[in-house]
Design a protein around this motif. Structure first.
Motif, mmCIF file in Angstrom:
data_model
loop_
_atom_site.group_PDB
_atom_site.id
_atom_site.type_symbol
_atom_site.label_atom_id
_atom_site.label_comp_id
_atom_site.label_asym_id
_atom_site.label_seq_id
_atom_site.Cartn_x
_atom_site.Cartn_y
_atom_site.Cartn_z
ATOM 1 N N SER A 125 3.928 3.628 -0.022
ATOM 2 C CA SER A 125 3.002 3.144 -1.045
ATOM 3 C C SER A 125 2.976 4.079 -2.238
ATOM 4 N N SER A 155 1.521 -1.967 -2.870
ATOM 5 C CA SER A 155 0.789 -1.501 -1.692
ATOM 6 C C SER A 155 0.690 -2.607 -0.649
ATOM 7 N N ASN A 198 -4.324 3.904 0.239
ATOM 8 C CA ASN A 198 -2.966 3.831 -0.322
ATOM 9 C C ASN A 198 -2.959 3.133 -1.670
#
Length: 312
Positions: A125, A155, A198
């Motif tokens: 990510s 992501s 993330n």
């Protein structure tokens, strides 16, 4: 208006414009013009992102499909890559360096595979976030859309890839004697919190990478250092138990977000991975705190530079 010229003819001049004397800002306000690509308010920006939710999902799925389109094994590499990494780490850290510290093979193998899969989710990510803007300048300059769609989409792509890998992770866990239990229900909130973390980190890296393309060359070294400091291949408390180090060193290593999400996932999946021994106090609270702080902070940080992406 008219006036007589030197040869006796009459010349007609244009009447004065009603816009004479108005500044550019006054003209824009008078005719309802707005700056192209101007940053909307935060609430409006969120509304625009929600309106692009179908694009975000479709873009992430397209990127995931195209990622291994040139490989003969295709999507199987989504699972094969982290498994091969886990095998290499087991040979070096498990057999040669004996980093298991007495865990036993039935705990250490699922421990290692879980750590590799979960950390790869964050690592991928971050790396995708660095190139989210700089690697898609054609799209950014050609179309008008909220730029946060790109790091969010990347992501989401990594989350989908992890979900494929989770099937193999479940098989490994069951194969080494850890069977489904009520603790497995905790996997859903753990993944949700890690995804939020993330996503926020990807947006931070997307803004930094948009102006500093060389960051993409530096980040692999940063991520490798973070991996070794997060206990992917070894248990932090067991490794540092007999070391003459200040207590805060262990606390900092255990409370770093990568370690928190890995250890929560290990606790949920692996029988014999005890909470009291392997996780720091208030682990759930720390996990929620990291997710909210980085997701909200990263979103605002990215939004503040919205009108500068793709320019210059």
């Amino acid at each position: 208006m008219s006036e007589t010229t030197h040869d006796g003819s009459v010349a007609v001049s244009a009447p004065p414009s009603p816009d004479d004397g108005l500044s550019a800002a006054d003209l824009a306000a008078k005719y309802g013009l707005a700056v192209s690509g101007a940053r909307p308010g935060l609430v409006e920006y969120v509304r625009q992102l929600w309106g692009r939710r179908h694009f975000i999902l479709a873009f992430s799925q397209a990127k995931l499909t195209a990622q291994y389109s040139q490989a003969k094994l295709g999507q199987l590499w989504q699972v094969a890559t982290p498994l091969l990494n886990a095998l290499v780490y087991f040979l070096i850290f498990g057999l040669i360096l004996q980093a298991d510290r007495g865990m036993g093979i039935k705990v250490y193998i699922p421990f290692l595979v879980t750590g590799v899969f979960v950390f790869t989710f964050t690592q991928s990510s971050v790396m995708a976030g660095v190139r989210a803007i700089s690697g898609n300048l054609g799209l950014v300059r050609a179309l008008h859309f909220p730029r946060a769609s790109l790091p969010i989409s990347f992501s989401l792509q990594q989350l989908q890839q992890l979900l494929f890998s989770m099937i193999v992770l479940f098989c490994v866990t069951v194969g080494f004697g850890s069977y489904p239990s009520l603790k497995w229900l905790a996997i859903v909130p753990i993944l949700a919190l890690q995804f939020l973390f993330n996503m926020g980190l990807a947006m931070i890296m997307a803004r930094l990478g948009s102006k500093t393309p060389d960051l993409a060359q530096l980040m692999p070294f940063v991520m490798r250092t973070w991996m070794y400091a997060s206990g992917v291949m070894f248990s932090i408390p067991l490794m540092l138990k007999d070391r003459d180090l200040p207590v805060w060193v262990t606390d900092v290593l255990q409370w770093n977000p990568a370690a928190i999400y890995m250890d929560l996932m290990r606790w949920a999946l692996i029988d014999g991975y005890e909470w009291d021994v392997n996780l720091p106090p208030f682990a759930w609270l720390v996990a929620v705190g990291w997710a909210v702080l980085v997701a909200a902070g990263g979103f605002v940080y990215f939004w503040k530079a919205e009108e500068r992406y793709g320019r210059g």
